[in-house]
Write a protein that holds these residues in place. Sequence first.
Motif, PDB file in Angstrom:
ATOM      1  N   GLN A  10      48.778 -11.207  18.907  1.00  0.00           N
ATOM      2  CA  GLN A  10      49.542 -11.676  20.060  1.00  0.00           C
ATOM      3  C   GLN A  10      50.025 -10.511  20.915  1.00  0.00           C
ATOM      4  O   GLN A  10      50.159 -10.629  22.141  1.00  0.00           O
ATOM      5  CB  GLN A  10      50.741 -12.497  19.576  1.00  0.00           C
ATOM      6  N   MET A  11      50.248  -9.344  20.277  1.00  0.00           N
ATOM      7  CA  MET A  11      50.735  -8.183  21.024  1.00  0.00           C
ATOM      8  C   MET A  11      49.723  -7.681  22.055  1.00  0.00           C
ATOM      9  O   MET A  11      50.062  -6.912  22.945  1.00  0.00           O
ATOM     10  CB  MET A  11      51.088  -7.044  20.062  1.00  0.00           C
ATOM     11  N   ASN A  12      48.475  -8.127  21.948  1.00  0.00           N
ATOM     12  CA  ASN A  12      47.500  -7.754  22.966  1.00  0.00           C
ATOM     13  C   ASN A  12      47.896  -8.273  24.343  1.00  0.00           C
ATOM     14  O   ASN A  12      47.467  -7.734  25.368  1.00  0.00           O
ATOM     15  CB  ASN A  12      46.110  -8.293  22.591  1.00  0.00           C
ATOM     16  N   ASP A  13      48.725  -9.321  24.364  1.00  0.00           N
ATOM     17  CA  ASP A  13      49.201  -9.863  25.638  1.00  0.00           C
ATOM     18  C   ASP A  13      49.989  -8.821  26.423  1.00  0.00           C
ATOM     19  O   ASP A  13      50.026  -8.849  27.660  1.00  0.00           O
ATOM     20  CB  ASP A  13      50.089 -11.093  25.396  1.00  0.00           C
ATOM     21  N   ASN A  14      50.649  -7.906  25.706  1.00  0.00           N
ATOM     22  CA  ASN A  14      51.421  -6.858  26.374  1.00  0.00           C
ATOM     23  C   ASN A  14      50.545  -5.962  27.245  1.00  0.00           C
ATOM     24  O   ASN A  14      51.000  -5.398  28.238  1.00  0.00           O
ATOM     25  CB  ASN A  14      52.155  -5.992  25.338  1.00  0.00           C
ATOM     26  N   ARG A  15      49.278  -5.827  26.839  1.00  0.00           N
ATOM     27  CA  ARG A  15      48.376  -4.926  27.549  1.00  0.00           C
ATOM     28  C   ARG A  15      47.590  -5.632  28.651  1.00  0.00           C
ATOM     29  O   ARG A  15      47.089  -4.981  29.562  1.00  0.00           O
ATOM     30  CB  ARG A  15      47.423  -4.269  26.548  1.00  0.00           C
ATOM     31  N   THR A  16      47.466  -6.958  28.550  1.00  0.00           N
ATOM     32  CA  THR A  16      46.622  -7.679  29.503  1.00  0.00           C
ATOM     33  C   THR A  16      47.403  -8.476  30.539  1.00  0.00           C
ATOM     34  O   THR A  16      46.879  -8.770  31.616  1.00  0.00           O
ATOM     35  CB  THR A  16      45.681  -8.641  28.745  1.00  0.00           C
ATOM     36  N   ASP A  17      48.629  -8.836  30.225  1.00  0.00           N
ATOM     37  CA  ASP A  17      49.441  -9.654  31.133  1.00  0.00           C
ATOM     38  C   ASP A  17      50.744  -8.915  31.441  1.00  0.00           C
ATOM     39  O   ASP A  17      51.599  -8.793  30.562  1.00  0.00           O
ATOM     40  CB  ASP A  17      49.741 -11.009  30.493  1.00  0.00           C
ATOM     41  N   PRO A  18      50.950  -8.410  32.659  1.00  0.00           N
ATOM     42  CA  PRO A  18      52.157  -7.635  32.958  1.00  0.00           C
ATOM     43  C   PRO A  18      53.443  -8.436  32.842  1.00  0.00           C
ATOM     44  O   PRO A  18      54.523  -7.861  32.723  1.00  0.00           O
ATOM     45  CB  PRO A  18      51.919  -7.178  34.406  1.00  0.00           C
ATOM     46  N   TYR A  19      53.320  -9.768  32.871  1.00  0.00           N
ATOM     47  CA  TYR A  19      54.528 -10.589  32.756  1.00  0.00           C
ATOM     48  C   TYR A  19      55.117 -10.539  31.350  1.00  0.00           C
ATOM     49  O   TYR A  19      56.314 -10.729  31.172  1.00  0.00           O
ATOM     50  CB  TYR A  19      54.237 -12.040  33.136  1.00  0.00           C
ATOM     51  N   VAL A  20      54.278 -10.277  30.338  1.00  0.00           N
ATOM     52  CA  VAL A  20      54.778 -10.251  28.960  1.00  0.00           C
ATOM     53  C   VAL A  20      55.757  -9.097  28.740  1.00  0.00           C
ATOM     54  O   VAL A  20      56.892  -9.325  28.302  1.00  0.00           O
ATOM     55  CB  VAL A  20      53.615 -10.209  27.946  1.00  0.00           C
ATOM     56  N   PRO A  21      55.405  -7.823  29.025  1.00  0.00           N
ATOM     57  CA  PRO A  21      56.413  -6.762  28.886  1.00  0.00           C
ATOM     58  C   PRO A  21      57.583  -6.945  29.852  1.00  0.00           C
ATOM     59  O   PRO A  21      58.704  -6.511  29.571  1.00  0.00           O
ATOM     60  CB  PRO A  21      55.642  -5.476  29.172  1.00  0.00           C
ATOM     61  N   PHE A  22      57.338  -7.616  30.990  1.00  0.00           N
ATOM     62  CA  PHE A  22      58.418  -7.876  31.941  1.00  0.00           C
ATOM     63  C   PHE A  22      59.480  -8.788  31.325  1.00  0.00           C
ATOM     64  O   PHE A  22      60.671  -8.668  31.640  1.00  0.00           O
ATOM     65  CB  PHE A  22      57.842  -8.512  33.214  1.00  0.00           C
ATOM     66  N   LYS A  23      59.051  -9.688  30.441  1.00  0.00           N
ATOM     67  CA  LYS A  23      60.007 -10.591  29.788  1.00  0.00           C
ATOM     68  C   LYS A  23      61.033  -9.823  28.955  1.00  0.00           C
ATOM     69  O   LYS A  23      62.180 -10.247  28.825  1.00  0.00           O
ATOM     70  CB  LYS A  23      59.278 -11.600  28.898  1.00  0.00           C
ATOM     71  N   TYR A  24      60.628  -8.675  28.396  1.00  0.00           N
ATOM     72  CA  TYR A  24      61.572  -7.848  27.640  1.00  0.00           C
ATOM     73  C   TYR A  24      62.674  -7.325  28.560  1.00  0.00           C
ATOM     74  O   TYR A  24      63.836  -7.247  28.169  1.00  0.00           O
ATOM     75  CB  TYR A  24      60.843  -6.664  27.000  1.00  0.00           C
ATOM     76  N   MET A  25      62.297  -6.981  29.783  1.00  0.00           N
ATOM     77  CA  MET A  25      63.287  -6.472  30.744  1.00  0.00           C
ATOM     78  C   MET A  25      64.250  -7.577  31.175  1.00  0.00           C
ATOM     79  O   MET A  25      65.435  -7.324  31.401  1.00  0.00           O
ATOM     80  CB  MET A  25      62.578  -5.898  31.963  1.00  0.00           C
TER      81      MET A  25
END
Length: 290
Positions: A209-224
């Motif tokens: 599932q962590m691959n989403d962090n590299r392919t979808d910029p919205y995923v790491p944005f959710k952490y912010m």
Amino acid sequence: MNSTPLVSVLMTVYNREKYIAEAIASVIASTYQNWELIIVDDRSKDTSVEIAKSFQDKDERIKVYINEHNLGDYPNRNQAASYAKGKYLKYVDADDMIYPHGIELLVYYMEQFPDAGYGLCSLAQDKEKQYPFQLNPEEAYKRHYFEQNLFHKAPLSAIINKSAFNKVGAFSGKQHLGDFEMWHVLSQKFPVVLMPPGIVWYREHDDQQMNDNRTDPYVPFKYMLIAEDLLNSDKCPLSTLDKEKAFKKVKNQQAGAIVSAIKHHSLKKAIEMKDASSLSYIDIIKNKLG
């Protein structure tokens, strides 16, 4: 009677037939022997359950459970914890492994700090002192927001005091964000022990599932976005001034992520991220010019 604390090793599973045998074998090989291994399958469609049960048949410390229906990642982590009897919870995912000395070291470090709610390992070397050492809630937040990332570690790199886990109410269930949120919440109430690397081993593969962090910029944005909420909480241990500094840093990170999405992904994705935040277009432009 065994005087060493019981450690509940929690292994959540969904379609991990390629890796689960190695994960289980790594726990069995532990130099620390007072553990139980709780394996909770989330309705796998492959042979994961059969493989897990083959180990259960050989070792009474291993228990395999199958959910009635698919729960998803973090709800299944809570389900596994609900079966635990140990003083400590240690997640080892079915595609990861723990070194033979791993549980022994984690318990050794935690036992030196009886007030700690949890510990984190796999950290970069500290510039000032050797691990292990303890941070109180304010120190933990300051380290994460002003020095170096701390709350970004996955459950594999953590050991949790079960009583602390129960007191904060387990994982909320937010996709991708559960561990990041949990370390914040635990650090609102309890100290954290920082530990050295070389304790666990994280596998990288295409089905994570962590691959989403590299392919979808919205995923790491959710952490912010959730960092903003956690900083705004009245339970945040930072002073008012430090809260403002951390909040400003997070807002700048959000603006930078939106600008990056425009450059490297799509305008549609960038607009989606902007709409989820409280940033104005002027804020974003200022960040780009800065």
